[in-house]
Design a protein around this motif. Sequence first.
Motif, PDB file in Angstrom:
ATOM      1  N   GLN A   1      10.963  35.191  -1.729  1.00  0.00           N
ATOM      2  CA  GLN A   1      12.032  34.222  -1.567  1.00  0.00           C
ATOM      3  C   GLN A   1      11.409  32.883  -1.190  1.00  0.00           C
ATOM      4  O   GLN A   1      10.527  32.826  -0.338  1.00  0.00           O
ATOM      5  CB  GLN A   1      13.004  34.665  -0.470  1.00  0.00           C
ATOM      6  N   VAL A   2      11.872  31.810  -1.833  1.00  0.00           N
ATOM      7  CA  VAL A   2      11.386  30.466  -1.537  1.00  0.00           C
ATOM      8  C   VAL A   2      12.501  29.731  -0.803  1.00  0.00           C
ATOM      9  O   VAL A   2      13.614  29.609  -1.303  1.00  0.00           O
ATOM     10  CB  VAL A   2      10.985  29.712  -2.822  1.00  0.00           C
ATOM     11  N   VAL A   3      12.179  29.255   0.396  1.00  0.00           N
ATOM     12  CA  VAL A   3      13.155  28.631   1.278  1.00  0.00           C
ATOM     13  C   VAL A   3      12.789  27.161   1.460  1.00  0.00           C
ATOM     14  O   VAL A   3      11.668  26.845   1.853  1.00  0.00           O
ATOM     15  CB  VAL A   3      13.147  29.333   2.660  1.00  0.00           C
ATOM     16  N   THR A   4      13.733  26.274   1.166  1.00  0.00           N
ATOM     17  CA  THR A   4      13.527  24.847   1.398  1.00  0.00           C
ATOM     18  C   THR A   4      13.992  24.527   2.816  1.00  0.00           C
ATOM     19  O   THR A   4      15.108  24.877   3.203  1.00  0.00           O
ATOM     20  CB  THR A   4      14.304  24.002   0.368  1.00  0.00           C
ATOM     21  N   ILE A   5      13.109  23.867   3.589  1.00  0.00           N
ATOM     22  CA  ILE A   5      13.373  23.594   5.003  1.00  0.00           C
ATOM     23  C   ILE A   5      13.262  22.098   5.268  1.00  0.00           C
ATOM     24  O   ILE A   5      12.245  21.481   4.950  1.00  0.00           O
ATOM     25  CB  ILE A   5      12.364  24.349   5.901  1.00  0.00           C
ATOM     26  N   GLU A   6      14.299  21.534   5.859  1.00  0.00           N
ATOM     27  CA  GLU A   6      14.289  20.121   6.240  1.00  0.00           C
ATOM     28  C   GLU A   6      14.039  19.996   7.747  1.00  0.00           C
ATOM     29  O   GLU A   6      14.496  20.839   8.517  1.00  0.00           O
ATOM     30  CB  GLU A   6      15.623  19.457   5.902  1.00  0.00           C
ATOM     31  N   GLY A   7      13.335  18.934   8.135  1.00  0.00           N
ATOM     32  CA  GLY A   7      13.139  18.644   9.548  1.00  0.00           C
ATOM     33  C   GLY A   7      11.739  18.883  10.067  1.00  0.00           C
ATOM     34  O   GLY A   7      11.417  18.487  11.186  1.00  0.00           O
ATOM     35  N   MET A   8      10.882  19.505   9.274  1.00  0.00           N
ATOM     36  CA  MET A   8       9.507  19.725   9.714  1.00  0.00           C
ATOM     37  C   MET A   8       8.715  18.434   9.547  1.00  0.00           C
ATOM     38  O   MET A   8       8.784  17.792   8.500  1.00  0.00           O
ATOM     39  CB  MET A   8       8.846  20.851   8.910  1.00  0.00           C
ATOM     40  N   LYS A   9       7.971  18.042  10.590  1.00  0.00           N
ATOM     41  CA  LYS A   9       7.226  16.776  10.557  1.00  0.00           C
ATOM     42  C   LYS A   9       5.714  16.950  10.710  1.00  0.00           C
ATOM     43  O   LYS A   9       4.966  16.040  10.382  1.00  0.00           O
ATOM     44  CB  LYS A   9       7.715  15.867  11.693  1.00  0.00           C
ATOM     45  N   CYS A  10       5.278  18.083  11.268  1.00  0.00           N
ATOM     46  CA  CYS A  10       3.853  18.237  11.576  1.00  0.00           C
ATOM     47  C   CYS A  10       3.456  19.716  11.525  1.00  0.00           C
ATOM     48  O   CYS A  10       4.293  20.584  11.270  1.00  0.00           O
ATOM     49  CB  CYS A  10       3.560  17.659  12.964  1.00  0.00           C
ATOM     50  N   MET A  11       2.201  19.974  11.811  1.00  0.00           N
ATOM     51  CA  MET A  11       1.704  21.354  11.770  1.00  0.00           C
ATOM     52  C   MET A  11       2.299  22.217  12.880  1.00  0.00           C
ATOM     53  O   MET A  11       2.411  23.429  12.732  1.00  0.00           O
ATOM     54  CB  MET A  11       0.180  21.380  11.815  1.00  0.00           C
ATOM     55  N   HIS A  12       2.717  21.604  13.991  1.00  0.00           N
ATOM     56  CA  HIS A  12       3.405  22.381  15.029  1.00  0.00           C
ATOM     57  C   HIS A  12       4.741  22.887  14.492  1.00  0.00           C
ATOM     58  O   HIS A  12       5.150  24.012  14.783  1.00  0.00           O
ATOM     59  CB  HIS A  12       3.626  21.534  16.285  1.00  0.00           C
ATOM     60  N   CYS A  13       5.410  22.057  13.700  1.00  0.00           N
ATOM     61  CA  CYS A  13       6.674  22.462  13.069  1.00  0.00           C
ATOM     62  C   CYS A  13       6.433  23.648  12.131  1.00  0.00           C
ATOM     63  O   CYS A  13       7.208  24.600  12.107  1.00  0.00           O
ATOM     64  CB  CYS A  13       7.277  21.308  12.273  1.00  0.00           C
ATOM     65  N   VAL A  14       5.353  23.569  11.370  1.00  0.00           N
ATOM     66  CA  VAL A  14       4.997  24.651  10.453  1.00  0.00           C
ATOM     67  C   VAL A  14       4.777  25.945  11.237  1.00  0.00           C
ATOM     68  O   VAL A  14       5.262  27.008  10.854  1.00  0.00           O
ATOM     69  CB  VAL A  14       3.739  24.288   9.627  1.00  0.00           C
ATOM     70  N   ALA A  15       4.081  25.852  12.357  1.00  0.00           N
ATOM     71  CA  ALA A  15       3.821  27.036  13.188  1.00  0.00           C
ATOM     72  C   ALA A  15       5.122  27.620  13.729  1.00  0.00           C
ATOM     73  O   ALA A  15       5.306  28.842  13.719  1.00  0.00           O
ATOM     74  CB  ALA A  15       2.878  26.682  14.342  1.00  0.00           C
ATOM     75  N   HIS A  16       6.035  26.754  14.194  1.00  0.00           N
ATOM     76  CA  HIS A  16       7.318  27.246  14.715  1.00  0.00           C
ATOM     77  C   HIS A  16       8.131  27.930  13.620  1.00  0.00           C
ATOM     78  O   HIS A  16       8.700  29.003  13.842  1.00  0.00           O
ATOM     79  CB  HIS A  16       8.134  26.093  15.310  1.00  0.00           C
ATOM     80  N   ALA A  17       8.182  27.318  12.442  1.00  0.00           N
ATOM     81  CA  ALA A  17       8.928  27.907  11.328  1.00  0.00           C
ATOM     82  C   ALA A  17       8.298  29.228  10.893  1.00  0.00           C
ATOM     83  O   ALA A  17       9.008  30.210  10.640  1.00  0.00           O
ATOM     84  CB  ALA A  17       8.985  26.932  10.159  1.00  0.00           C
ATOM     85  N   THR A  18       6.979  29.259  10.845  1.00  0.00           N
ATOM     86  CA  THR A  18       6.275  30.484  10.449  1.00  0.00           C
ATOM     87  C   THR A  18       6.565  31.615  11.426  1.00  0.00           C
ATOM     88  O   THR A  18       6.919  32.736  11.011  1.00  0.00           O
ATOM     89  CB  THR A  18       4.749  30.233  10.371  1.00  0.00           C
ATOM     90  N   ASP A  19       6.437  31.332  12.713  1.00  0.00           N
ATOM     91  CA  ASP A  19       6.704  32.359  13.732  1.00  0.00           C
ATOM     92  C   ASP A  19       8.151  32.852  13.661  1.00  0.00           C
ATOM     93  O   ASP A  19       8.410  34.046  13.792  1.00  0.00           O
ATOM     94  CB  ASP A  19       6.407  31.827  15.133  1.00  0.00           C
ATOM     95  N   ALA A  20       9.080  31.918  13.452  1.00  0.00           N
ATOM     96  CA  ALA A  20      10.495  32.287  13.375  1.00  0.00           C
ATOM     97  C   ALA A  20      10.743  33.221  12.201  1.00  0.00           C
ATOM     98  O   ALA A  20      11.440  34.236  12.333  1.00  0.00           O
ATOM     99  CB  ALA A  20      11.357  31.040  13.254  1.00  0.00           C
ATOM    100  N   LEU A  21      10.172  32.901  11.054  1.00  0.00           N
ATOM    101  CA  LEU A  21      10.387  33.731   9.863  1.00  0.00           C
ATOM    102  C   LEU A  21       9.674  35.081   9.980  1.00  0.00           C
ATOM    103  O   LEU A  21      10.204  36.102   9.557  1.00  0.00           O
ATOM    104  CB  LEU A  21       9.941  32.980   8.613  1.00  0.00           C
ATOM    105  N   LYS A  22       8.483  35.085  10.578  1.00  0.00           N
ATOM    106  CA  LYS A  22       7.750  36.350  10.753  1.00  0.00           C
ATOM    107  C   LYS A  22       8.472  37.294  11.713  1.00  0.00           C
ATOM    108  O   LYS A  22       8.262  38.503  11.661  1.00  0.00           O
ATOM    109  CB  LYS A  22       6.332  36.087  11.265  1.00  0.00           C
ATOM    110  N   SER A  23       9.320  36.732  12.573  1.00  0.00           N
ATOM    111  CA  SER A  23      10.033  37.572  13.542  1.00  0.00           C
ATOM    112  C   SER A  23      11.201  38.330  12.926  1.00  0.00           C
ATOM    113  O   SER A  23      11.758  39.231  13.552  1.00  0.00           O
ATOM    114  CB  SER A  23      10.534  36.718  14.712  1.00  0.00           C
TER     115      SER A  23
END
Length: 74
Positions: free
Chosen positions: A8-30
């Motif tokens: 599944q490919v999810v388009t995400i708005e609001g990410m600005k930096c690599m910390h955002c990427v880490a938060h989104a990744t952790d959220a999805l992995k959970s």
Amino acid sequence: MLFGGVKQVVTIEGMKCMHCVAHATDALKSIEGVKSVNVNLEKKEAVIKSKDGIDPESIKKAISDVGYTVTDIK
């Protein structure tokens, strides 16, 4: 080992930096059933791989809980 599940490919708005990427990744992995996640800041998208597909509402909730917005799921 070949992956025979659902992508599944999810388009995400609001990410600005690599910390955002880490938060989104952790959220999805959970999310139960997620096998792998690859979040791309430049494309503003995440690729989720799972055995049977993940309910779109679960994806939206996980992302909104960390402060971002899902605009599309393919």
